[in-house]
Each structure stands twice: as structure tokens, then as C-alpha cells.
Design a protein around this motif. Structure first.
Motif, PDB file in Angstrom:
ATOM      1  N   UNK A 185      31.755  -3.314 -16.309  1.00 44.50           N
ATOM      2  CA  UNK A 185      32.309  -4.393 -17.129  1.00 44.50           C
ATOM      3  C   UNK A 185      32.809  -5.546 -16.269  1.00 44.50           C
ATOM      4  N   UNK A 186      33.268  -5.253 -15.063  1.00 43.28           N
ATOM      5  CA  UNK A 186      33.676  -6.321 -14.138  1.00 43.28           C
ATOM      6  C   UNK A 186      32.453  -7.137 -13.735  1.00 43.28           C
ATOM      7  N   UNK A 187      31.392  -6.452 -13.310  1.00 41.78           N
ATOM      8  CA  UNK A 187      30.178  -7.140 -12.866  1.00 41.78           C
ATOM      9  C   UNK A 187      29.559  -7.980 -13.970  1.00 41.78           C
TER      10      UNK A 187
ATOM     11  N   UNK B 162      37.726  16.413 -13.968  1.00 37.44           N
ATOM     12  CA  UNK B 162      39.051  16.782 -14.445  1.00 37.44           C
ATOM     13  C   UNK B 162      40.128  15.765 -14.124  1.00 37.44           C
ATOM     14  N   UNK B 163      39.726  14.519 -13.870  1.00 36.18           N
ATOM     15  CA  UNK B 163      40.677  13.476 -13.459  1.00 36.18           C
ATOM     16  C   UNK B 163      40.995  12.473 -14.564  1.00 36.18           C
ATOM     17  N   UNK B 164      40.244  12.482 -15.650  1.00 33.11           N
ATOM     18  CA  UNK B 164      40.454  11.516 -16.725  1.00 33.11           C
ATOM     19  C   UNK B 164      41.455  12.056 -17.740  1.00 33.11           C
ATOM     20  N   UNK B 165      42.516  11.301 -17.984  1.00 40.84           N
ATOM     21  CA  UNK B 165      43.525  11.678 -18.972  1.00 40.84           C
ATOM     22  C   UNK B 165      43.172  11.074 -20.327  1.00 40.84           C
ATOM     23  N   UNK B 166      42.857   9.785 -20.340  1.00 42.10           N
ATOM     24  CA  UNK B 166      42.414   9.114 -21.562  1.00 42.10           C
ATOM     25  C   UNK B 166      41.740   7.812 -21.207  1.00 42.10           C
ATOM     26  N   UNK B 167      40.910   7.341 -22.126  1.00 38.22           N
ATOM     27  CA  UNK B 167      40.221   6.073 -21.934  1.00 38.22           C
ATOM     28  C   UNK B 167      39.784   5.543 -23.286  1.00 38.22           C
TER      29      UNK B 167
ATOM     30  N   UNK C  94      35.197  -7.068 -32.369  1.00 36.00           N
ATOM     31  CA  UNK C  94      35.083  -6.551 -31.016  1.00 36.00           C
ATOM     32  C   UNK C  94      36.369  -5.976 -30.468  1.00 36.00           C
ATOM     33  N   UNK C  95      36.544  -6.144 -29.169  1.00 38.22           N
ATOM     34  CA  UNK C  95      37.660  -5.540 -28.452  1.00 38.22           C
ATOM     35  C   UNK C  95      38.330  -6.576 -27.558  1.00 38.22           C
ATOM     36  N   UNK C  96      39.590  -6.332 -27.273  1.00 41.41           N
ATOM     37  CA  UNK C  96      40.352  -7.278 -26.455  1.00 41.41           C
ATOM     38  C   UNK C  96      40.632  -6.755 -25.056  1.00 41.41           C
ATOM     39  N   UNK C  97      40.254  -5.531 -24.782  1.00 42.42           N
ATOM     40  CA  UNK C  97      40.494  -4.944 -23.471  1.00 42.42           C
ATOM     41  C   UNK C  97      40.324  -3.444 -23.524  1.00 42.42           C
ATOM     42  N   UNK C  98      40.767  -2.790 -22.456  1.00 47.17           N
ATOM     43  CA  UNK C  98      40.620  -1.339 -22.344  1.00 47.17           C
ATOM     44  C   UNK C  98      41.795  -0.741 -21.587  1.00 47.17           C
ATOM     45  N   UNK C  99      41.975   0.558 -21.776  1.00 47.69           N
ATOM     46  CA  UNK C  99      42.968   1.315 -21.031  1.00 47.69           C
ATOM     47  C   UNK C  99      42.313   2.587 -20.519  1.00 47.69           C
TER      48      UNK C  99
ATOM     49  N   UNK D 281      28.362  -4.433 -25.093  1.00 44.52           N
ATOM     50  CA  UNK D 281      27.258  -3.631 -25.608  1.00 44.52           C
ATOM     51  C   UNK D 281      26.150  -3.466 -24.574  1.00 44.52           C
ATOM     52  N   UNK D 282      25.921  -4.496 -23.775  1.00 42.11           N
ATOM     53  CA  UNK D 282      24.852  -4.441 -22.775  1.00 42.11           C
ATOM     54  C   UNK D 282      25.128  -3.413 -21.684  1.00 42.11           C
ATOM     55  N   UNK D 283      26.364  -3.298 -21.241  1.00 46.39           N
ATOM     56  CA  UNK D 283      26.662  -2.448 -20.082  1.00 46.39           C
ATOM     57  C   UNK D 283      27.469  -1.201 -20.426  1.00 46.39           C
ATOM     58  N   UNK D 284      27.721  -0.968 -21.709  1.00 41.13           N
ATOM     59  CA  UNK D 284      28.534   0.174 -22.112  1.00 41.13           C
ATOM     60  C   UNK D 284      28.008   1.507 -21.569  1.00 41.13           C
ATOM     61  N   UNK D 285      26.702   1.775 -21.614  1.00 41.91           N
ATOM     62  CA  UNK D 285      26.242   3.072 -21.090  1.00 41.91           C
ATOM     63  C   UNK D 285      26.655   3.316 -19.634  1.00 41.91           C
ATOM     64  N   UNK D 286      26.548   2.312 -18.787  1.00 45.20           N
ATOM     65  CA  UNK D 286      26.933   2.473 -17.379  1.00 45.20           C
ATOM     66  C   UNK D 286      28.443   2.653 -17.255  1.00 45.20           C
ATOM     67  N   UNK D 287      29.210   1.949 -18.068  1.00 42.26           N
ATOM     68  CA  UNK D 287      30.669   2.076 -18.079  1.00 42.26           C
ATOM     69  C   UNK D 287      31.068   3.506 -18.486  1.00 42.26           C
ATOM     70  N   UNK D 288      30.460   4.010 -19.533  1.00 43.41           N
ATOM     71  CA  UNK D 288      30.758   5.364 -20.027  1.00 43.41           C
ATOM     72  C   UNK D 288      30.329   6.423 -19.008  1.00 43.41           C
ATOM     73  N   UNK D 289      29.207   6.206 -18.333  1.00 44.54           N
ATOM     74  CA  UNK D 289      28.759   7.156 -17.310  1.00 44.54           C
ATOM     75  C   UNK D 289      29.831   7.347 -16.239  1.00 44.54           C
TER      76      UNK D 289
END
Length: 99
Positions: free
Chosen positions: A80-82, A35-40, A55-60, A18-26
């Protein structure tokens, strides 16, 4: 080429997410706009699109990069890594067959 970025969260990652989601989504929006993103998206911790406190267990992420090393570098720079959300990340080539 397409690459799958498969991430596994640490236990109880929701507050960190929740803290870093905006930067991740950006960052994902940049891939989309190019035009490079297929899904996330994330993997819910329970069988629900809205897992609440579970919550969540990971991402794709499936996106186009010039090389495996470029995809790995992009994944390594994820907020999310940082923040310590991910305990592991696997990046591998992906061949889209359907649809």
C-alpha cells in the motif's frame, strides 16, 4: 514487543487499495502464520463494515516485532505504501492490557 502500525489513506484510495490488496494481505498472512499478528484491518470511511464506494480512511495492524526499527521497516515495505494508498504511517510500541 507489540507495535501498532496506524496508517492514514490518501483521499479516494479505494481503487488503489483494490489493485494491491492481495499482496498486502499476503504479507499479513505471513505474520499470522508466524504467530505474530494480533489484529489487522481497515478503517471504513462510513459507519459500516461494508462501506462500498465510501472506501476506507486507513488501517491498523498490531503485531509482534523484535524492535521499533523492524516494525517500521515492515510498514515501509507494505504494498500500500508503494502504490500510494497511504499518505502517512505511524509506528509505535503497543502494550496489550485487555483482554
Amino acid at each position: 514487543m507489540l507495535y501498532a502500525i496506524i496508517s492514514e489513506d490518501v483521499a479516494n484510495s479505494l481503487p488503489l487499495r483494490q489493485q494491491v490488496r492481495p499482496a498486502h494481505i499476503d504479507r499479513l498472512n505471513v505474520l499470522r502464520d508466524e504467530g505474530r499478528l494480533i489484529l489487522a484491518g481497515p478503517h471504513p470511511g462510513i459507519d459500516s463494515n461494508e462501506p462500498g464506494d465510501a472506501g476506507f480512511t486507513g488501517s491498523l495492524v498490531v503485531a509482534e516485532f523484535n524492535s521499533l526499527s523492524d516494525a517500521q521497516a515492515w510498514a515501509d515495505a507494505d504494498p500500500y505504501m508503494d502504490a500510494g494508498v497511504y499518505q502517512s504511517v505511524t509506528v509505535k510500541p503497543f502494550k496489550k492490557v485487555l483482554p
